[in-house]
Design a protein around this motif. Structure first.
Motif, short mmCIF file in Angstrom:
data_model
loop_
_atom_site.label_atom_id
_atom_site.label_comp_id
_atom_site.label_asym_id
_atom_site.label_seq_id
_atom_site.Cartn_x
_atom_site.Cartn_y
_atom_site.Cartn_z
N LYS A 1 0.82 -1.22 0.00
CA LYS A 1 0.00 0.00 0.00
C LYS A 1 0.85 1.27 0.00
O LYS A 1 0.44 2.28 -0.57
CB LYS A 1 -0.94 0.01 1.20
CG LYS A 1 -2.08 -0.97 1.05
CD LYS A 1 -2.96 -0.99 2.29
CE LYS A 1 -4.03 -2.07 2.14
NZ LYS A 1 -4.79 -2.26 3.36
N ILE A 2 2.02 1.23 0.62
CA ILE A 2 2.85 2.44 0.68
C ILE A 2 3.90 2.49 -0.44
O ILE A 2 4.46 3.54 -0.71
CB ILE A 2 3.54 2.61 2.05
CG1 ILE A 2 4.50 1.45 2.35
CG2 ILE A 2 2.52 2.76 3.15
CD1 ILE A 2 5.34 1.67 3.59
N ALA A 3 4.15 1.36 -1.10
CA ALA A 3 5.13 1.31 -2.18
C ALA A 3 4.61 2.08 -3.39
O ALA A 3 3.40 2.19 -3.60
CB ALA A 3 5.44 -0.13 -2.54
N LYS A 4 5.53 2.59 -4.18
CA LYS A 4 5.19 3.41 -5.36
C LYS A 4 5.10 2.54 -6.61
O LYS A 4 5.81 1.55 -6.75
CB LYS A 4 6.25 4.49 -5.58
CG LYS A 4 6.49 5.38 -4.39
CD LYS A 4 5.32 6.27 -4.12
CE LYS A 4 5.65 7.24 -2.99
NZ LYS A 4 4.58 7.51 -2.13
N GLU A 5 4.26 2.99 -7.52
CA GLU A 5 4.16 2.36 -8.83
C GLU A 5 5.00 3.14 -9.82
O GLU A 5 5.15 4.35 -9.69
CB GLU A 5 2.71 2.35 -9.31
CG GLU A 5 1.77 1.51 -8.47
CD GLU A 5 0.35 1.56 -9.01
OE1 GLU A 5 0.15 1.18 -10.18
OE2 GLU A 5 -0.54 1.98 -8.27
N LYS A 6 5.55 2.44 -10.81
CA LYS A 6 6.17 3.10 -11.95
C LYS A 6 6.19 2.10 -13.10
O LYS A 6 6.10 0.88 -12.88
CB LYS A 6 7.56 3.65 -11.64
CG LYS A 6 8.63 2.66 -11.31
CD LYS A 6 10.00 3.33 -11.25
CE LYS A 6 10.55 3.34 -9.86
NZ LYS A 6 11.95 3.69 -9.78
N SER A 7 6.31 2.60 -14.28
CA SER A 7 6.27 1.71 -15.44
C SER A 7 7.56 0.89 -15.52
O SER A 7 8.63 1.36 -15.12
CB SER A 7 6.06 2.50 -16.72
OG SER A 7 7.24 3.21 -17.04
N LYS A 8 7.43 -0.30 -16.05
CA LYS A 8 8.61 -1.15 -16.25
C LYS A 8 9.57 -0.50 -17.23
O LYS A 8 10.78 -0.61 -17.08
CB LYS A 8 8.20 -2.53 -16.74
CG LYS A 8 7.52 -3.36 -15.69
CD LYS A 8 7.17 -4.73 -16.22
CE LYS A 8 6.41 -5.50 -15.17
NZ LYS A 8 6.04 -6.82 -15.65
N SER A 9 9.03 0.19 -18.21
CA SER A 9 9.90 0.81 -19.22
C SER A 9 10.78 1.89 -18.59
O SER A 9 11.92 2.08 -18.99
CB SER A 9 9.09 1.39 -20.37
OG SER A 9 8.18 2.37 -19.91
N ALA A 10 10.27 2.58 -17.56
CA ALA A 10 11.09 3.59 -16.87
C ALA A 10 12.27 2.94 -16.16
O ALA A 10 13.37 3.49 -16.14
CB ALA A 10 10.23 4.36 -15.86
#
Length: 135
Positions: free
Chosen positions: A122-131
């Motif tokens: 819940k506290i972890a951030k999302e980011k795209s795999k390509s990034a």
């Protein structure tokens, strides 16, 4: 030895065939130590119709590009590169140096680790795999 023991855990995950979670993953180590086995594993995972949610460091340099691997990122200060798998009633902790895998089959322990994972998720951030892959 690393490949044999790690493959045993991963093959058990395939045998169970249900979604699972992993904390503390540095995929570059898996790529280095298990090579093409990981690619085959992800293909089998997709065919079986389940996926994994993975907590890793926000400064990680490699993630697997497969759709079944869903990542979220924790600050590097709080990241511990000791992979901990939780599936069904099992917990497996991988220690890279010296290489050791501790696997415990215990529903209460697996439930505890799953709850801990959900808090962190819940506290972890999302980011795209390509990034991540472009770093």
């Amino acid at each position: 030895m690393i490949a044999v023991i790690s493959k045993t855990v991963l093959n058990d995950i395939l045998r169970v065939g249900k979604d699972y979670v992993i904390l503390g993953v540095d995929e570059s180590l898996f790529k280095e130590k298990l090579g093409t086995f990981m690619d085959m594993f992800f293909k089998k995972e997709k065919l079986a119709g389940f996926s994994e949610r993975i907590l890793t460091s926000d400064d990680i340099k490699y993630v697997y590009p497969y759709d079944t691997a869903i990542y979220r990122y924790l600050p590097k200060e709080s990241f511990n590169p000791t992979p901990t798998y939780v599936w069904a009633d099992n917990v497996a902790i991988v220690i890279w140096e010296p290489f050791t895998v501790i696997k415990i089959k215990n529903k209460s322990l697996a439930d505890s680790y799953s709850k801990y994972f959900e808090i962190l998720w819940k506290i972890a951030k999302e980011k795209s795999k390509s990034a991540v892959l472009k770093k």
